[in-house]
Write a protein that holds these residues in place. Structure first.
Motif, PDB file in Angstrom:
ATOM      1  N   UNK A 127       0.827  -1.207   0.000  1.00 22.30           N
ATOM      2  CA  UNK A 127       0.000   0.000   0.000  1.00 22.30           C
ATOM      3  C   UNK A 127       0.864   1.261   0.000  1.00 22.30           C
ATOM      4  N   UNK A 128       1.915   1.286   0.827  1.00 19.91           N
ATOM      5  CA  UNK A 128       2.723   2.489   0.973  1.00 19.91           C
ATOM      6  C   UNK A 128       3.515   2.829  -0.283  1.00 19.91           C
ATOM      7  N   UNK A 129       3.720   1.854  -1.164  1.00 25.10           N
ATOM      8  CA  UNK A 129       4.471   2.123  -2.392  1.00 25.10           C
ATOM      9  C   UNK A 129       3.623   2.803  -3.462  1.00 25.10           C
ATOM     10  N   UNK A 130       2.314   2.533  -3.483  1.00 23.79           N
ATOM     11  CA  UNK A 130       1.503   3.166  -4.527  1.00 23.79           C
ATOM     12  C   UNK A 130       0.255   3.888  -4.016  1.00 23.79           C
ATOM     13  N   UNK A 131      -0.074   3.779  -2.721  1.00 21.17           N
ATOM     14  CA  UNK A 131      -1.170   4.551  -2.151  1.00 21.17           C
ATOM     15  C   UNK A 131      -2.559   4.014  -2.416  1.00 21.17           C
ATOM     16  N   UNK A 132      -2.682   2.833  -3.021  1.00 23.52           N
ATOM     17  CA  UNK A 132      -3.990   2.238  -3.291  1.00 23.52           C
ATOM     18  C   UNK A 132      -4.522   1.616  -2.008  1.00 23.52           C
ATOM     19  N   UNK A 133      -5.599   2.229  -1.447  1.00 25.15           N
ATOM     20  CA  UNK A 133      -6.110   1.780  -0.149  1.00 25.15           C
ATOM     21  C   UNK A 133      -6.681   0.364  -0.198  1.00 25.15           C
ATOM     22  N   UNK A 134      -7.019  -0.112  -1.374  1.00 27.77           N
ATOM     23  CA  UNK A 134      -7.515  -1.493  -1.472  1.00 27.77           C
ATOM     24  C   UNK A 134      -6.395  -2.498  -1.203  1.00 27.77           C
ATOM     25  N   UNK A 135      -5.145  -2.024  -1.189  1.00 26.04           N
ATOM     26  CA  UNK A 135      -4.006  -2.900  -0.941  1.00 26.04           C
ATOM     27  C   UNK A 135      -3.581  -2.913   0.524  1.00 26.04           C
ATOM     28  N   UNK A 136      -4.346  -2.238   1.381  1.00 18.53           N
ATOM     29  CA  UNK A 136      -4.057  -2.314   2.813  1.00 18.53           C
ATOM     30  C   UNK A 136      -4.392  -3.714   3.299  1.00 18.53           C
ATOM     31  N   UNK A 137      -3.405  -4.391   3.853  1.00 20.29           N
ATOM     32  CA  UNK A 137      -3.593  -5.773   4.287  1.00 20.29           C
ATOM     33  C   UNK A 137      -4.251  -5.818   5.658  1.00 20.29           C
ATOM     34  N   UNK A 138      -5.086  -6.830   5.900  1.00 23.68           N
ATOM     35  CA  UNK A 138      -5.610  -7.011   7.263  1.00 23.68           C
ATOM     36  C   UNK A 138      -4.450  -7.142   8.239  1.00 23.68           C
ATOM     37  N   UNK A 139      -4.486  -6.421   9.334  1.00 20.88           N
ATOM     38  CA  UNK A 139      -3.368  -6.415  10.279  1.00 20.88           C
ATOM     39  C   UNK A 139      -3.907  -6.145  11.672  1.00 20.88           C
ATOM     40  N   UNK A 198       1.246  10.026   0.950  1.00 24.67           N
ATOM     41  CA  UNK A 198      -0.183  10.204   0.668  1.00 24.67           C
ATOM     42  C   UNK A 198      -0.887  10.950   1.792  1.00 24.67           C
ATOM     43  N   UNK A 199      -0.114  11.655   2.623  1.00 24.50           N
ATOM     44  CA  UNK A 199      -0.688  12.434   3.704  1.00 24.50           C
ATOM     45  C   UNK A 199      -0.275  11.897   5.072  1.00 24.50           C
ATOM     46  N   UNK A 200      -0.556  12.676   6.105  1.00 23.78           N
ATOM     47  CA  UNK A 200      -0.243  12.278   7.476  1.00 23.78           C
ATOM     48  C   UNK A 200      -1.390  11.438   8.027  1.00 23.78           C
ATOM     49  N   UNK A 201      -1.070  10.263   8.527  1.00 21.66           N
ATOM     50  CA  UNK A 201      -2.102   9.307   8.946  1.00 21.66           C
ATOM     51  C   UNK A 201      -1.860   8.837  10.373  1.00 21.66           C
ATOM     52  N   UNK A 202      -2.967   8.557  11.055  1.00 22.65           N
ATOM     53  CA  UNK A 202      -2.907   7.966  12.385  1.00 22.65           C
ATOM     54  C   UNK A 202      -2.494   6.505  12.239  1.00 22.65           C
ATOM     55  N   UNK A 203      -1.488   6.096  12.981  1.00 24.27           N
ATOM     56  CA  UNK A 203      -0.918   4.764  12.790  1.00 24.27           C
ATOM     57  C   UNK A 203      -1.947   3.665  13.025  1.00 24.27           C
ATOM     58  N   UNK A 204      -2.831   3.861  13.986  1.00 24.27           N
ATOM     59  CA  UNK A 204      -3.790   2.795  14.287  1.00 24.27           C
ATOM     60  C   UNK A 204      -4.775   2.571  13.142  1.00 24.27           C
ATOM     61  N   UNK A 205      -4.823   3.529  12.184  1.00 23.70           N
ATOM     62  CA  UNK A 205      -5.702   3.335  11.033  1.00 23.70           C
ATOM     63  C   UNK A 205      -5.197   2.241  10.100  1.00 23.70           C
ATOM     64  N   UNK A 206      -3.928   1.869  10.231  1.00 21.02           N
ATOM     65  CA  UNK A 206      -3.393   0.784   9.411  1.00 21.02           C
ATOM     66  C   UNK A 206      -3.868  -0.586   9.900  1.00 21.02           C
ATOM     67  N   UNK A 207      -4.390  -0.630  11.124  1.00 24.45           N
ATOM     68  CA  UNK A 207      -4.830  -1.893  11.697  1.00 24.45           C
ATOM     69  C   UNK A 207      -6.300  -2.129  11.354  1.00 24.45           C
ATOM     70  N   UNK A 208      -6.603  -3.334  10.963  1.00 26.14           N
ATOM     71  CA  UNK A 208      -7.986  -3.699  10.652  1.00 26.14           C
ATOM     72  C   UNK A 208      -8.129  -5.204  10.741  1.00 26.14           C
ATOM     73  N   UNK A 209      -9.364  -5.634  10.933  1.00 25.00           N
ATOM     74  CA  UNK A 209      -9.642  -7.064  10.985  1.00 25.00           C
ATOM     75  C   UNK A 209      -9.759  -7.617   9.567  1.00 25.00           C
ATOM     76  N   UNK A 210      -9.734  -8.910   9.481  1.00 22.88           N
ATOM     77  CA  UNK A 210      -9.827  -9.562   8.174  1.00 22.88           C
ATOM     78  C   UNK A 210     -11.194 -10.206   7.991  1.00 22.88           C
ATOM     79  N   UNK A 211     -11.681 -10.167   6.757  1.00 20.73           N
ATOM     80  CA  UNK A 211     -12.887 -10.894   6.374  1.00 20.73           C
ATOM     81  C   UNK A 211     -12.590 -11.626   5.076  1.00 20.73           C
ATOM     82  N   UNK A 212     -13.250 -12.727   4.867  1.00 18.12           N
ATOM     83  CA  UNK A 212     -13.005 -13.523   3.669  1.00 18.12           C
ATOM     84  C   UNK A 212     -13.983 -13.143   2.565  1.00 18.12           C
TER      85      UNK A 212
END
Length: 488
Positions: free
Chosen positions: A365-377, A406-420
């Motif tokens: 995600x950090x290399x191209x900024x595409x939010x759909x590439x944020x991995x569940x973490x 891609x802007x200043x972001x809150x670190x905890x926003x990188x964390x998310x649950x996973x769904x299949x």
């Protein structure tokens, strides 16, 4: 009957130093700087800036302070203190041998902010343009003082009358207060001093140039406010015997009004927030580079004056009781300063290694900024990578910011649950929320989609999600229900 028996039990207790370290790790940059200033004010043995003569690396790293306690029970006799441990050698200090890639140019400078006239002071200044008696002015100023930051007076007239009598010695009546309130309603921004939203909107409509749409909007707010608020447009069309186009124009007039007149005042006295990123991520030659804000890496050392005090005590032949008490105090301050310097270093290392793991986990995600590439973490994912406790990772992620391309972001926003998804692949809930938000933004506002229809659309896109989950995500995104999204 009393009995004695042996009981083996393993318990883990954190030392005061460990607790303090956890608190330091949790602090964002600005709060950390404040904590640093407090420590320096409390401990004269701790100094900042460069110093030619400070302690060797071994003096900081070989001594253990985890068991240090200021209590009288652990008091060490002055004769038992190894003074050489507190005196510096002629070798090169450790801080001069370390590579520090932080420069003064990297530091975020303090941003000066203007101090304009406050919201309430502006209202008082406007009152000066009205001709009022002393009593009327006192009442008017009291009413202005009762206006909240959004521009409302959220108190009943009888309460205001009673409050003026008890706190200001102003004896008046409801009729006079209502009369002065009409003057308050003439102040800018229009709508200020209203008791509720309905009155606020009406005040603004009555200041507009009369047209067919404005007159209809006024009638709707005055007579059918509840129906309008619930968006029962069919009822409004029937009640006023109007067409959908006429209703649409009236609603357009209402939507142009300001429901929070005080909030739009440029000179309000709210504190301006200045976010200082704790980390910076840059892309250099296609690779991610992480740096810690230089303000988190202060140059600290132990006071040379305290070292000289120790030397003086060591060289003196006749050691008085007052000197022995003084060396106890000096030892306590030196130990505290050494521990604090070591804790700062541990804080830097913990912050950097944790954020570095997060950066590499979300590298795609950090290399191209595409939010759909944020991995569940989740926190455990990072804790396992860096070998730290989950609570430590949580302290690093909470209330800290990272500057990205891609802007200043809150670190905890990188964390998310996973769904299949329907292919059995793990996807981040952030991705699903973004898709949900896009669907709602593109919906027909005359026929907004209910939660069950949204669930069907997401299912067709490959995300089988229950309706109640859709409702939960919608609420987290602060998106109202379908009926409240409807437009005529």
């Amino acid at each position: 009957m009393l009995k004695q028996f042996l009981n083996l039990k393993i318990s883990q207790k954190l030392s005061p130093q460990q607790i303090q370290l956890m608190k330091l790790i949790q602090l964002p940059t600005q709060a950390f700087e404040q904590r640093l200033l407090e420590e320096m004010n409390e401990n004269p043995a701790l100094e900042t800036g460069k110093e030619e003569d400070i302690y060797e690396k071994d003096e900081f790293e070989n001594e253990q302070y985890d068991d240090y306690d200021d209590s009288e029970a652990d008091r060490v006799d002055a004769e038992d203190i190894n003074l050489d441990d507190y005196l510096s050698s002629d070798e090169t200090p450790d801080y001069k041998t370390q590579v520090n890639n932080y420069s003064d140019d990297d530091d975020d400078r303090e941003t000066p902010f203007a101090a304009p006239v406050s919201f309430h002071q502006d209202l008082i200044n406007q009152l000066n343009t009205f001709i009022l008696s002393d009593e009327e002015r006192d009442i008017a100023e009291f009413l202005v003082g009762s206006i909240d930051d959004m521009g409302y007076i959220r108190r009943s007239t009888p309460d205001i009358v009673d409050d003026m009598a008890f706190t200001q010695g102003l004896y008046t009546n409801e009729k006079q207060v209502e009369s002065i309130l009409q003057i308050i309603h003439e102040l800018e921004p229009t709508g200020v001093g209203a008791r509720d939203l309905q009155e606020c909107l009406l005040l603004q409509l009555k200041h507009k140039t009369p047209t067919e749409s404005v007159d209809l909007a006024t009638a709707i707010i005055e007579q059918q406010f509840d129906a309008f608020a619930r968006k029962h447009y069919d009822k409004l069309v029937q009640k006023f015997n109007i067409s959908n186009e006429q209703l649409r124009k009236a609603i357009h007039e209402i939507e142009r009004l300001n429901p929070k007149p005080g909030g739009s005042f440029a000179g309000n006295n709210k504190i301006t927030e200045n976010v200082v990123p704790d980390f910076t991520i840059r892309i250099i030659d296609g690779e991610l580079e992480l740096t810690l804000n230089g303000r988190n890496a202060p140059a600290l050392h132990v006071s040379k004056d305290y070292q000289e005090m120790m030397q003086t005590y060591k060289d003196s032949k006749d050691k008085s009781n007052s000197q022995k008490d003084a060396v106890q105090f000096i030892k306590q301050k030196l130990d505290s300063a050494k521990w604090f310097i070591d804790a700062i270093k541990q804080r830097q290392d913990t912050l950097f290694v944790t954020m570095n793991a997060i950066m590499h986990y979300q590298q795609e995600y950090l290399l191209d900024g595409d939010e759909t590439k944020i991995k569940p973490m989740i926190l455990k994912d990072i804790a396992d990578r860096v070998g730290l406790d989950i609570s430590t990772v949580s302290r690093v992620a909470n209330s800290k910011y990272v500057e990205t391309p891609y802007g200043t972001k809150l670190i905890k926003e990188f964390f998310s649950e996973a769904m299949k998804n329907d292919q059995g692949e793990d996807v981040s809930t952030l991705e699903i929320k973004n898709i949900l938000k896009t669907i709602i933004e593109e919906e027909d506002k005359q026929k907004p989609l209910a939660d069950d229809l949204l669930a069907e659309i997401l299912k067709d896109k490959g995300y089988p999600i229950a309706r109640r989950t859709i409702a939960k995500y919608r609420e987290q995104l602060e998106i109202p229900v379908a009926r409240m999204r409807r437009k005529i």
